[in-house]
Write a protein that holds these residues in place. Sequence first.
Motif, PDB file in Angstrom:
ATOM      1  N   SER A 224       0.840  -1.201   0.000  1.00 31.96           N
ATOM      2  CA  SER A 224       0.000   0.000   0.000  1.00 31.96           C
ATOM      3  C   SER A 224       0.872   1.246   0.000  1.00 31.96           C
ATOM      4  N   TRP A 251      -3.456   4.662   5.512  1.00 27.18           N
ATOM      5  CA  TRP A 251      -2.317   3.758   5.708  1.00 27.18           C
ATOM      6  C   TRP A 251      -1.756   3.912   7.113  1.00 27.18           C
ATOM      7  N   SER A 265      -5.537  -3.931   5.908  1.00 25.85           N
ATOM      8  CA  SER A 265      -4.405  -3.602   5.035  1.00 25.85           C
ATOM      9  C   SER A 265      -4.657  -4.024   3.584  1.00 25.85           C
ATOM     10  N   LEU A 268      -7.197  -1.676   2.081  1.00 29.56           N
ATOM     11  CA  LEU A 268      -6.543  -0.438   1.667  1.00 29.56           C
ATOM     12  C   LEU A 268      -5.761  -0.652   0.380  1.00 29.56           C
ATOM     13  N   LEU A 269      -5.035  -1.765   0.287  1.00 28.63           N
ATOM     14  CA  LEU A 269      -4.267  -2.064  -0.919  1.00 28.63           C
ATOM     15  C   LEU A 269      -5.178  -2.142  -2.138  1.00 28.63           C
ATOM     16  N   VAL A 272      -6.100   1.362  -3.176  1.00 29.93           N
ATOM     17  CA  VAL A 272      -4.963   2.032  -3.815  1.00 29.93           C
ATOM     18  C   VAL A 272      -4.788   1.533  -5.247  1.00 29.93           C
TER      19      VAL A 272
END
Length: 297
Positions: A224, A251, A265, A268-269, A272
């Motif tokens: 990320s 992040w 996580s 979020l990745l 992104v």
Amino acid sequence: MKNIVKSVVILVFMTLLQLAIYELALKPTIATWGATQAEVSMPMAGDDNALTISSTRAIQIDAEKSEVWKWLMQLGADRGGFYSYYFIEKAMGYKTRHQDNITAEFPELVVGDLIRGSIDQDSSIIAYNFPVLQVKTAQELVLDQWGSFALTQVTSGETRLIIRTQSAPINNKWLQTAHYIGVPLHYIMERRTLLGIKARVEAGENILLSTMADKLWFTGIVFSAVFIWLLVFIGRGIQSIVIPTILSLLWLFSLLLFTPLPLYSLGLLSAVLICIIRAMKVASYRRRILLPISSII
């Protein structure tokens, strides 16, 4: 060249913003992760009035004190490990006796024992050990260079595990910088130690605990960060400023504030990567459509 300079300025702004939010909001929070106000203010074995309390962290475990204590007594690279991110420790040169099946097999620690940070000090980035200073069975453990561990029985089946760390004033500027960087790193590892002890106690002995969730969480965090930086360079307009800034704050929260689970996580990745794909499509559209039109005009 102009776009590169602009991207660097944006990255500097994002970094300064993260540092400001960390200093004002997250730093006090991670210093008392999981702890109640009563636990933060209560006296503990090993307290030294000449030192400053840098953190008091805690976790609730569904077990008797004696069961939690049994796992505290396994701490050490040559014993049961530190119940933290083993793969991160290994990458930094800290070699630990790895156990596939969790078993409390080592005898109780006593004053004068040495809890080793690695079974091969020469390969470690910074060699460290924790001499045992105080032991009160099923109640208190004090380790030099780490801090105080205390167990409090909440109910017949619930125990609070509390870890307090104190530090001396640092006057050297380089050491202050290293300490500033080390504080969140220590928090990330110590938080996992608390969660690791809880997982082992509540699972019982001879249960195989997988590290896959930890590895997925860490992978999401690392990639990320990489792709957020990339988005700054390939994005245009709002995609290179506002969106990366928002993602960088998410992040930071995923790293320090949210429970370290792959859900956060990797989520979020995914966000992104969606922004990266969109930015690439916009860049491609500009090259194929807008630039030829502007050259004609």
